[in-house]
Design an enzyme around this catalytic site. Structure first.
Site, mmCIF file in Angstrom:
data_model
loop_
_atom_site.group_PDB
_atom_site.id
_atom_site.type_symbol
_atom_site.label_atom_id
_atom_site.label_comp_id
_atom_site.label_asym_id
_atom_site.label_seq_id
_atom_site.Cartn_x
_atom_site.Cartn_y
_atom_site.Cartn_z
ATOM 1 N N ASN A 1 0.935 -1.136 -0.003
ATOM 2 C CA ASN A 1 0.003 0.056 -0.034
ATOM 3 C C ASN A 1 0.704 1.123 0.178
ATOM 4 O O ASN A 1 2.123 1.284 0.103
ATOM 5 C CB ASN A 1 -1.000 -0.201 1.444
ATOM 6 C CG ASN A 1 -2.314 0.651 0.750
ATOM 7 O OD1 ASN A 1 -2.459 1.610 0.018
ATOM 8 N ND2 ASN A 1 -3.406 0.133 1.471
ATOM 9 N N HIS B 1 23.377 1.479 13.576
ATOM 10 C CA HIS B 1 24.710 2.524 13.794
ATOM 11 C C HIS B 1 25.414 2.170 14.946
ATOM 12 O O HIS B 1 24.919 1.553 16.145
ATOM 13 C CB HIS B 1 24.196 3.828 13.955
ATOM 14 C CG HIS B 1 23.230 4.145 12.699
ATOM 15 N ND1 HIS B 1 23.925 4.635 11.486
ATOM 16 C CD2 HIS B 1 21.846 4.110 12.426
ATOM 17 C CE1 HIS B 1 22.821 5.240 10.529
ATOM 18 N NE2 HIS B 1 21.887 4.653 11.210
ATOM 19 N N GLY C 1 -1.204 -0.943 9.085
ATOM 20 C CA GLY C 1 -0.650 0.535 9.005
ATOM 21 C C GLY C 1 0.402 1.061 9.863
ATOM 22 O O GLY C 1 -0.073 0.532 10.708
ATOM 23 N N ALA D 1 -1.466 -2.923 13.397
ATOM 24 C CA ALA D 1 -1.209 -1.405 12.989
ATOM 25 C C ALA D 1 -0.538 -0.857 13.986
ATOM 26 O O ALA D 1 -0.711 -0.804 15.076
ATOM 27 C CB ALA D 1 -2.739 -0.828 12.566
ATOM 28 N N ARG E 1 11.946 -7.852 17.076
ATOM 29 C CA ARG E 1 12.589 -9.157 17.253
ATOM 30 C C ARG E 1 11.869 -9.924 16.319
ATOM 31 O O ARG E 1 10.716 -9.689 15.967
ATOM 32 C CB ARG E 1 12.689 -9.607 18.570
ATOM 33 C CG ARG E 1 11.384 -9.786 19.465
ATOM 34 C CD ARG E 1 11.485 -10.185 20.760
ATOM 35 N NE ARG E 1 12.198 -8.922 21.414
ATOM 36 C CZ ARG E 1 12.115 -8.791 22.843
ATOM 37 N NH1 ARG E 1 11.845 -9.713 23.572
ATOM 38 N NH2 ARG E 1 12.634 -7.712 23.240
ATOM 39 N N ARG F 1 -1.583 -13.761 20.425
ATOM 40 C CA ARG F 1 -2.126 -15.053 20.455
ATOM 41 C C ARG F 1 -1.718 -15.996 19.025
ATOM 42 O O ARG F 1 -1.245 -15.172 18.090
ATOM 43 C CB ARG F 1 -3.789 -15.047 20.585
ATOM 44 C CG ARG F 1 -4.330 -14.294 19.262
ATOM 45 C CD ARG F 1 -6.077 -14.526 19.367
ATOM 46 N NE ARG F 1 -6.684 -13.832 18.265
ATOM 47 C CZ ARG F 1 -7.169 -14.726 17.378
ATOM 48 N NH1 ARG F 1 -6.875 -16.049 17.145
ATOM 49 N NH2 ARG F 1 -7.833 -14.177 16.283
#
Length: 193
Positions: A78, A108, A135, A153, A159, A176
């Site tokens: 998107n 960095h 999103g 979203a 991780r 879950r």
């Protein structure tokens, strides 16, 4: 950079020139999309390291190194998609990426003198088949998201996420496991929308 070693991004013009060329292509894709979607699609696919069939997207796109991005078939990206850094990014088949997703590959140096000198290195990102990113999801360097997982979203994935789960939050945590009816079996085609 490609080897994953520490390097100085600002030491020479070569990497900057590569990103400028890629970003210029991204702007051309955005400008062309409304007038000639097929031409925009061809530019996007040509810019990528590899691309599967039926790759769909909505501009704008912001990539540093298009050749370091590999996208599987039947994937939808998107609007306002950004990949940053030269780390290899692999996106599987039938992935749905929500608007304003961010995939970051550089890290960095922590040492202040090395940071001032501009040292960084990149780590790969792997997104498995049938993954859904909501999103404004951020995926950090070195992360693997397992096949069939859903990232809510606004989540920041710091991780690895196992296959077949829902993960949300900052940092993203598994809330879950998906039930058998909520996920595709390995090798199963996605349902038509």
């Amino acid at each position: 950079m490609v080897a994953g070693d520490w390097y100085r991004y600002r030491a020479g013009p070569e990497l900057a020139e590569m990103t400028i060329a890629t970003q210029r292509t991204c702007r051309r894709i955005t400008a062309l999309f409304d007038e000639d979607r097929d031409a925009a699609q061809a530019l996007f696919v040509d810019m990528l390291g590899t691309a599967g069939d039926v790759l769909d997207f909505r501009p704008p796109l912001y990539l540093d190194y298009g050749s370091r991005l590999h996208v599987g078939a039947d994937t939808f990206i998107n609007a306002d998609f950004l990949t940053l850094g030269g780390g290899e990014i692999t996106i599987g088949r039938n992935v749905l990426i929500g608007p304003s997703a961010r995939l970051y590959t550089p890290i960095h140096a922590l040492d202040i003198d090395e940071r001032r000198a501009g040292y960084e290195r990149v780590l790969p990102i792997h997104i498995g088949d049938d993954v859904r990113l909501g999103g404004n999801v951020v995926v950090c360097p070195g992360v693997t998201i397992g096949a069939g997982s859903v990232i809510g979203a606004g989540s920041v994935v710091t991780r690895d996420v196992p296959p077949g789960v829902i993960a949300v939050g900052n940092p993203a945590r598994v809330v879950r496991t998906l039930e058998p009816g909520e996920q595709a079996e390995p090798g199963e085609a996605a349902p038509e929308d």
